[in-house]
Write a protein that holds these residues in place. Structure first.
Motif, PDB file in Angstrom:
ATOM      1  N   VAL A 257       1.315  -0.315   4.869  1.00  0.00           N
ATOM      2  CA  VAL A 257       0.866  -0.299   3.918  1.00  0.00           C
ATOM      3  C   VAL A 257       1.022   0.587   2.603  1.00  0.00           C
ATOM      4  N   LEU A 258       1.786   1.971   3.259  1.00  0.00           N
ATOM      5  CA  LEU A 258       2.375   2.943   2.536  1.00  0.00           C
ATOM      6  C   LEU A 258       3.851   2.253   1.228  1.00  0.00           C
ATOM      7  N   SER A 259       4.025   1.380   2.319  1.00  0.00           N
ATOM      8  CA  SER A 259       6.020   1.185   2.118  1.00  0.00           C
ATOM      9  C   SER A 259       5.215  -0.163   1.026  1.00  0.00           C
ATOM     10  N   GLU A 260       4.212  -1.134   0.987  1.00  0.00           N
ATOM     11  CA  GLU A 260       3.260  -2.154   0.310  1.00  0.00           C
ATOM     12  C   GLU A 260       3.888  -1.589  -1.338  1.00  0.00           C
ATOM     13  N   LEU A 261       2.796   0.039  -1.485  1.00  0.00           N
ATOM     14  CA  LEU A 261       2.195   0.434  -2.182  1.00  0.00           C
ATOM     15  C   LEU A 261       3.566   0.385  -2.689  1.00  0.00           C
ATOM     16  N   PHE A 262       4.903   1.804  -2.310  1.00  0.00           N
ATOM     17  CA  PHE A 262       5.495   2.021  -2.809  1.00  0.00           C
ATOM     18  C   PHE A 262       6.124   1.028  -3.794  1.00  0.00           C
ATOM     19  N   TRP A 263       6.415  -0.156  -2.492  1.00  0.00           N
ATOM     20  CA  TRP A 263       7.087  -1.455  -3.311  1.00  0.00           C
ATOM     21  C   TRP A 263       6.563  -1.134  -4.959  1.00  0.00           C
ATOM     22  N   PHE A 264       4.740  -1.756  -4.663  1.00  0.00           N
ATOM     23  CA  PHE A 264       4.370  -2.067  -5.953  1.00  0.00           C
ATOM     24  C   PHE A 264       4.641  -1.520  -6.590  1.00  0.00           C
ATOM     25  N   LEU A 265       4.445   0.054  -7.047  1.00  0.00           N
ATOM     26  CA  LEU A 265       4.984   1.390  -8.098  1.00  0.00           C
ATOM     27  C   LEU A 265       6.359   1.209  -8.180  1.00  0.00           C
TER      28      LEU A 265
ATOM     29  N   TRP B  90      -0.252  14.230  15.063  1.00  0.00           N
ATOM     30  CA  TRP B  90      -1.432  13.579  14.744  1.00  0.00           C
ATOM     31  C   TRP B  90      -1.272  12.522  12.923  1.00  0.00           C
ATOM     32  N   VAL B  91       0.021  13.807  12.999  1.00  0.00           N
ATOM     33  CA  VAL B  91      -0.073  13.183  11.369  1.00  0.00           C
ATOM     34  C   VAL B  91       1.070  12.339  11.582  1.00  0.00           C
ATOM     35  N   THR B  92       2.376  11.948  12.556  1.00  0.00           N
ATOM     36  CA  THR B  92       3.276  10.873  13.343  1.00  0.00           C
ATOM     37  C   THR B  92       2.055   9.556  13.282  1.00  0.00           C
ATOM     38  N   ASP B  93       1.417   9.716  13.976  1.00  0.00           N
ATOM     39  CA  ASP B  93       0.341   8.139  14.083  1.00  0.00           C
ATOM     40  C   ASP B  93       0.349   8.396  13.188  1.00  0.00           C
ATOM     41  N   LEU B  94      -0.928   9.050  12.191  1.00  0.00           N
ATOM     42  CA  LEU B  94      -0.928   8.478  11.355  1.00  0.00           C
ATOM     43  C   LEU B  94      -0.337   7.590  10.344  1.00  0.00           C
ATOM     44  N   LEU B  95       1.068   8.080   9.767  1.00  0.00           N
ATOM     45  CA  LEU B  95       2.026   7.529   9.520  1.00  0.00           C
ATOM     46  C   LEU B  95       2.303   5.807   9.646  1.00  0.00           C
ATOM     47  N   SER B  96       2.866   6.219  11.235  1.00  0.00           N
ATOM     48  CA  SER B  96       2.678   4.910  12.099  1.00  0.00           C
ATOM     49  C   SER B  96       1.798   3.846  11.402  1.00  0.00           C
ATOM     50  N   ALA B  97       0.413   3.940  11.682  1.00  0.00           N
ATOM     51  CA  ALA B  97      -0.301   3.929  11.306  1.00  0.00           C
ATOM     52  C   ALA B  97      -0.434   3.305  10.114  1.00  0.00           C
ATOM     53  N   TYR B  98      -0.169   3.405   9.014  1.00  0.00           N
ATOM     54  CA  TYR B  98       0.088   3.339   7.578  1.00  0.00           C
ATOM     55  C   TYR B  98       1.197   2.963   6.725  1.00  0.00           C
ATOM     56  N   TYR B  99       2.085   2.679   7.844  1.00  0.00           N
ATOM     57  CA  TYR B  99       3.067   2.617   7.472  1.00  0.00           C
ATOM     58  C   TYR B  99       3.796   1.745   6.449  1.00  0.00           C
TER      59      TYR B  99
END
Length: 155
Positions: free
Chosen positions: A21-29, A10-19
């Motif tokens: 968004v998390l990538s864009e957030l990382f580069w924004f920060l 479930w964690v890998t599914d969650l991370l793959s679903a939001y990859y």
């Protein structure tokens, strides 16, 4: 591989679903952080030192310079973060959005900008310091009827 555990499914599914968004957030920060910290470490002390050396008896200008530079730096850092996250095309492809934002800020900021400019002229005047007060008499030409009193306001 022995001793290596994997994340629950479930964690890998969650991370793959939001990859994305998390990538864009990382580069924004990353973009925001680099610009902000370089500005805080290099730009603000450099400009404040120059202002301090030119205006030794007026700490108000130094404080105002720090404040305005921080606001501009935060705005520039946010803009850099947005571009680093991959949303720079919004600013380059949509002239209507930029025009609307500029118009809204211009209308909303008229009073703020006029007060800022007036305050800068007052602060730049070596005979006028924090704590002095202005007394206005009557109507007509405000420049002739405005008296600047030295000393503290007794209110």
């Amino acid at each position: 591989m022995i001793g290596q555990t994997s994340l629950p499914e479930w964690v890998t599914d969650l991370l793959s679903a939001y990859y994305q968004v998390l990538s864009e957030l990382f580069w924004f920060l990353v973009g925001l952080g680099i610009v902000y910290f370089i500005g805080r470490i290099v730009l603000i002390p450099l400009v404040t030192g120059i202002v301090r050396s030119r205006n030794r008896n007026n700490p108000t200008i130094e404080t105002a310079t720090k404040t305005y530079l921080r606001v501009v730096l935060i705005g520039f850092a946010i803009l850099t973060g947005i571009i680093a996250a991959g949303y720079g095309r919004v600013f380059s492809e949509s002239a209507v959005i930029i025009a609307a934002i500029t118009f809204a800020l211009g209308i909303a900021g008229q009073h703020v900008f006029s007060s800022l400019i007036s305050g800068m002229f007052l602060v730049a005047d070596p005979d006028f310091n924090v704590g002095d007060w202005v007394k206005y008499h009557g109507s007509g030409d405000p420049w002739r009827l405005c008296l600047i009193h030295r000393g503290r306001n007794s209110l």
